[in-house]
Design an enzyme around this catalytic site. Structure first.
Site, mmCIF file in Angstrom:
data_model
loop_
_atom_site.group_PDB
_atom_site.id
_atom_site.type_symbol
_atom_site.label_atom_id
_atom_site.label_comp_id
_atom_site.label_asym_id
_atom_site.label_seq_id
_atom_site.Cartn_x
_atom_site.Cartn_y
_atom_site.Cartn_z
ATOM 1 N N PRO A 7 -15.871 -7.542 8.530
ATOM 2 C CA PRO A 7 -16.359 -6.366 7.825
ATOM 3 C C PRO A 7 -15.405 -5.944 6.718
ATOM 4 O O PRO A 7 -14.194 -6.091 6.840
ATOM 5 C CB PRO A 7 -16.428 -5.304 8.910
ATOM 6 C CG PRO A 7 -15.497 -5.762 9.965
ATOM 7 C CD PRO A 7 -15.416 -7.238 9.882
ATOM 8 N N GLY A 20 -13.589 -10.087 2.031
ATOM 9 C CA GLY A 20 -13.814 -9.574 0.687
ATOM 10 C C GLY A 20 -14.229 -8.114 0.721
ATOM 11 O O GLY A 20 -14.518 -7.560 1.795
ATOM 12 N N SER A 34 38.010 19.443 16.569
ATOM 13 C CA SER A 34 37.647 18.457 15.534
ATOM 14 C C SER A 34 38.383 18.723 14.216
ATOM 15 O O SER A 34 37.766 19.128 13.245
ATOM 16 C CB SER A 34 36.133 18.396 15.334
ATOM 17 O OG SER A 34 35.537 19.672 15.314
ATOM 18 N N ASN A 42 -18.776 -14.300 -6.513
ATOM 19 C CA ASN A 42 -20.182 -14.067 -6.202
ATOM 20 C C ASN A 42 -20.850 -13.245 -7.315
ATOM 21 O O ASN A 42 -20.163 -12.615 -8.118
ATOM 22 C CB ASN A 42 -20.274 -13.342 -4.852
ATOM 23 C CG ASN A 42 -21.666 -13.386 -4.287
ATOM 24 O OD1 ASN A 42 -22.462 -14.276 -4.618
ATOM 25 N ND2 ASN A 42 -21.992 -12.430 -3.423
#
Lengths: 625, 264
Positions: free
Chosen positions: A103, A25, A537, A156
């Site tokens: 933590p 939390g 090319s 809480n």
């Protein structure tokens, strides 16, 4: 060999293993206080502990501060934060639990994961008044990623809302919505006050309307850890020992059971062996072993597996693990710098170690609203879904909550764990493509530029045969060197003398020639070099292919010289040969030349080659300095 | 599997990881109950033998019973024993409280042994439930140059994957017993018949619950004179195991300071 036990094992009480519970939390929402209260309410405190807390609290001018029970390091007491996770056993009736206190502070995410990764259930503590905060979201995301199946929400500090039913219902709805978005099933939402003990161990008189369980009842309802015994056998080989001429294949069975006489496959080697003996020391002789046991096996024939080889049942397709070289995985990222595509790591999967490269970052979690968004990198402490490529197909079982399978971690070259990577499953590959397994330099482009004093780049010179591309390229190479810029020239003749000597001049072979040249140029550029490619090319589509391969470092330069001039120069006698019909499909004569529509630089060649080279030198130097 | 089987299997897994990943490797044998369990688990992991040396860092202040035990079981268990001694207390940081200062001798002795043998891995029998700073430990705990423990910057450790970073001068402390509790140790001792120094058993109403040096360990009041009685006592006891260890109680942070410096 086995030493038969004659101890009191028979009389020992059989106790189930403890159920680990993680408490998570947001900071200051009351995790440590909750644990202190739980221990006090369940009579789990050692003598003197309560007195110690009262004394520590008094010294700091506080009333009883339950969190001091856990935050026992000096720095924690002084700073008022929990630095690391702590594990505390406690008992509810016959059942043992281990509480993991995680933590809440953002920078301590890795410590939290260290504590939470094996938990069976979680209590998410949310301040009823503040509601879900940044860490609430982050921790909820983590619960999902590490696959915790049972989540109890503790609202809480409900006393601050006077346990008012409608206010609490609103807080509950918010949290349920958040967890719903993460597809986390909530077992209970308990309005409580950890400090005062409301609805923790006993029902609170302040919330007569509340009919749900107390926290302790909710914890008791968490089912015991799932049995892995019924699943197909898996044992990753941990090590192979040879003691007294006996070879032992040591490891822990991750799921299923194995019995003497069973046929198993040694995964990577794809060899089949029979279990000749299940070896234990100082334990009852039993011909069978099951999930969770650390054992040693004797194999017949006496094959030698390697550490990391997965043993699984033979002759049963359905019981075999997945096999793939590209794997989609979830990721929680623990390194201080962002993760980029192309980075290489070691994927540790049980005891196996595989070289992997991040080939794509498929989605990054937006931590504000927990949605998945496209992203180029994963930020520190971020969450994502990515695809990993391995150099060969590996064996694995996808991650599933509550089981040990597919729980990979990414390890950097310093042997540090930088990410958690629960594997989702094989990644789909587009039809007809081969899985590729690139690795990337671990030196960042910035570091290379700093070391060399300049950045890299690919300068692709196209133009008719005889237009002077190679001459200009070589002169520029020398000019750049004089300025301290290291350049490499890739020209057609050099390539065709070696790397491309197997190619002719058909359109397909010309395209292949360009494709190879582009890849070589890219590799050189990634090593920090300036690359000058001098290739006819002739087709726009081929140059587009080169641009796609090389990326943003590709710069198209047109060496613009009229056909008549080139033919008049004809340094190699090629035009003459073509006109004589000795060279089929010669560009400008019998094959098309598509001039670039928007080159970044057009070099006119109606002047001395040195002047042309100087123009190109200046152009390149400006771009790489 | 019951809880002891699970603890045993996990410890074996850890010991095998250490043996595979960290060489040279050694195991600390303090002759106490935990380290005897640890030697026993090593024998389980490696089919009856301990394939690396065991170290006893001797303060010279152990109980005579412990030295006798050491001599007997070194032979009986066929251990490759390395002995190390400790510097005199006068050479230790005088700012530490007296018992902690005495205990710190062992840290210095251990550091010297590790340096001398260039160990990359040192297996130690600490448990989370013993002391609050131990609760913060990792299973594989890197110790930097000077053997210091950086408690604020520990590596992530989950899903049985252990970080093994290595730079010159550092080593990894391996903790196979971290998840065990005191009562688990005793129940396992009972189950496996693991021998112990008999100072753990009551004589004249007293026994030792934890064995350190003679001068800094005190016995507790107890009538438990068998393993079964000790277990019964622990099931109801709510006194901390290290109540008899003086240094834990000298000041709030004495133990933490010792641990950061490399103490067990």
């Amino acid at each position: 060999m086995a030493d038969i036990v004659n101890s009191n094992a028979a009389q020992a009480i059989l106790r189930p293993a403890a159920t680990p519970i993680v408490i998570v939390g947001h900071v200051d929402h009351g995790k440590s206080s909750l644990i202190g209260r739980l221990l006090y309410d369940t009579d789990s405190l050692q003598d003197g502990k309560l007195a110690q807390i009262v004394e520590s609290s008094r010294k700091r001018g506080l009333t009883v501060e339950w969190s001091f029970l856990l935050d026992s390091l000096q720095i924690e007491r002084d700073q008022g934060v929990t630095v690391d996770s702590t594990r505390i056993p406690f008992r509810l009736g016959d059942r043992e639990f281990v509480i993991v206190d995680a933590p809440g502070h953002r920078q301590f995410l890795r410590n939290m994961i260290t504590g939470a990764a094996d938990a069976e259930a979680a209590v998410l503590v949310v301040d009823a008044q503040e509601g879900a905060q940044e860490q609430t979201r982050r921790h909820a995301m983590l619960l999902r990623l590490i696959g915790i199946r049972h989540v109890i929400v503790l609202l809480n500090k409900s006393d601050l809302l006077n346990f008012e039913e409608s206010a609490i219902a609103k807080a509950e709805a918010d949290v349920r919505q958040l967890l719903g978005r993460l597809e986390i099933e909530v077992e209970a939402v308990v309005p409580a006050s950890a400090r005062d003990g409301d609805n923790i161990a006993s029902r609170s008189e302040r919330s007569p309307w509340y009919k749900g369980p107390t926290l302790i009842e909710a914890l008791s309802n968490v089912p015991p850890p799932a049995s892995r015994l019924a699943l197909p056998f898996r044992m990753p080989v941990q090590d192979v020992y040879r003691f007294d001429d006996v070879r032992y294949v040591a490891g822990r069975i991750e799921r299923g059971t194995v019995r003497v006489g069973d046929q198993i496959v040694i995964g990577a080697q794809r060899q089949v062996a029979t279990i000749a003996e299940v070896c234990r020391w100082h334990a009852p002789v039993r011909p069978v072993a099951g999930a969770g046991e650390s054992i040693a096996l004797r194999l017949e024939p006496d094959l030698v597996p390697d550490r990391g080889d997965l043993l699984f049942p033979a002759n049963d397709e359905a019981a075999a693990p997945e096999r793939a070289a590209r794997i989609r995985t979830r990721l929680f990222w623990l390194r201080g710098e962002p993760l980029q595509v192309g980075e290489s790591f070691v994927l540790r999967l049980a005891t196996a170690e595989h070289d992997v490269t991040v080939v794509s970052i498929d989605a990054v979690v937006d931590l504000d609203d927990l949605t998945l968004r496209p992203g180029d990198s994963v930020p520190p402490d971020g969450f994502a879904e990515i695809t990993l490529a391995t150099s060969h197909a590996i064996l694995f079982d996808p991650f599933s909550p509550g089981f040990g399978d597919g729980r990979g971690v990414l390890v950097d070259r310093h042997q540090r764990i930088v990410g958690g990577a629960p594997l989702i499953g094989p990644a789909e590959l587009a039809e007809g493509t081969h899985a590729i397994h690139p690795t990337s330099s671990r030196i960042s482009a910035g570091a290379q530029a700093a070391a060399r004093g300049h950045r890299s780049g690919v300068f692709w010179l196209t133009g008719l045969p005889g237009s002077g591309k190679s001459t200009v390229a070589r002169a520029t190479e020398a000019d750049l060197a004089a300025q301290g810029i290291k350049a490499t020239v890739l020209d057609g003749d050099t390539l065709r003398a070696g790397l491309c000597s197997d190619l002719g001049f058909s359109p397909q072979d010309r395209q292949e020639n360009i494709r190879r040249a582009a890849h070589v140029a890219k590799i050189l550029a990634e090593s920090g070099q300036v690359v000058i490619v001098a290739l006819v090319s002739p087709l726009q589509s081929d140059r587009d292919l080169a641009r796609k391969i090389i990326g943003e470092e590709f710069h198209e330069v047109f060496v613009d010289s009229p056909l008549e001039t080139c033919e008049a120069r004809d340094p190699k006698g090629l035009y003459a040969a073509a006109r004589a019909g000795r060279i089929p499909e010669f560009t400008g004569v019998s094959a098309p030349y598509e001039a670039p529509q928007a080159p970044v630089l057009r070099l006119a060649t109606d002047r001395a080659a040195e002047e042309t080279a100087q123009e190109l030198t200046t152009f390149i130097a400006d771009r790489v300095r | 599997m019951d809880d002891l089987d699970q603890l045993e299997a996990q410890s074996i897994f850890i010991l095998r990881e250490a043996y595979r990943k960290l060489r040279p490797l050694a195991l600390l044998w303090s002759l106490g109950k935990d380290s005897n369990v640890m030697v026993w688990l090593a024998r389980k992991a490696f089919m009856g033998r301990v394939p690396f040396p065991v170290m006893h860092v001797d303060t010279g202040k152990k109980f005579p019973e412990m030295y006798a035990f050491r001599d007997e079981y070194t032979k009986k268990w066929d251990l490759d024993l390395i002995l190390g001694d400790c510097p005199p207390v006068e050479e230790i940081d005088p700012s530490l409280p007296p018992a902690a200062r005495s205990a710190a001798r062992k840290t210095a002795g251990l550091a010297a042994l590790i340096d001398q043998h260039k160990f990359r891995g040192v297996i130690a029998g600490i448990r989370r439930d013993e002391q609050a700073t131990r609760a913060k430990e990792r299973v594989f705990s890197p110790r930097g140059a000077g053997h210091r423990w950086d408690v604020r910057n520990q590596p992530p450790e989950f899903w049985d994957q252990y970080a093994t970073p290595y730079e010159d001068g550092m080593h990894i402390r391996v903790h196979p017993l971290l998840a065990w509790r005191e009562v688990d140790i005793w129940r396992y001792i009972e189950r496996e018949n693991i021998p112990l120094v008999d100072l753990y058993f009551s004589k004249n109403g007293q026994r030792y619950r934890s064995l350190g040096d003679q001068d800094i360990t005190s016995p507790i009041d107890s009538n438990a004179s068998t393993v079964a009685e000790v277990i019964a006592e622990l099931e109801i006891s709510k006194t901390s195991e290290r109540a008899g260890r003086a240094m834990d109680h000298e000041s709030e942070d004495a133990f933490e300071r010792l641990r950061v410096a490399g103490y067990l």
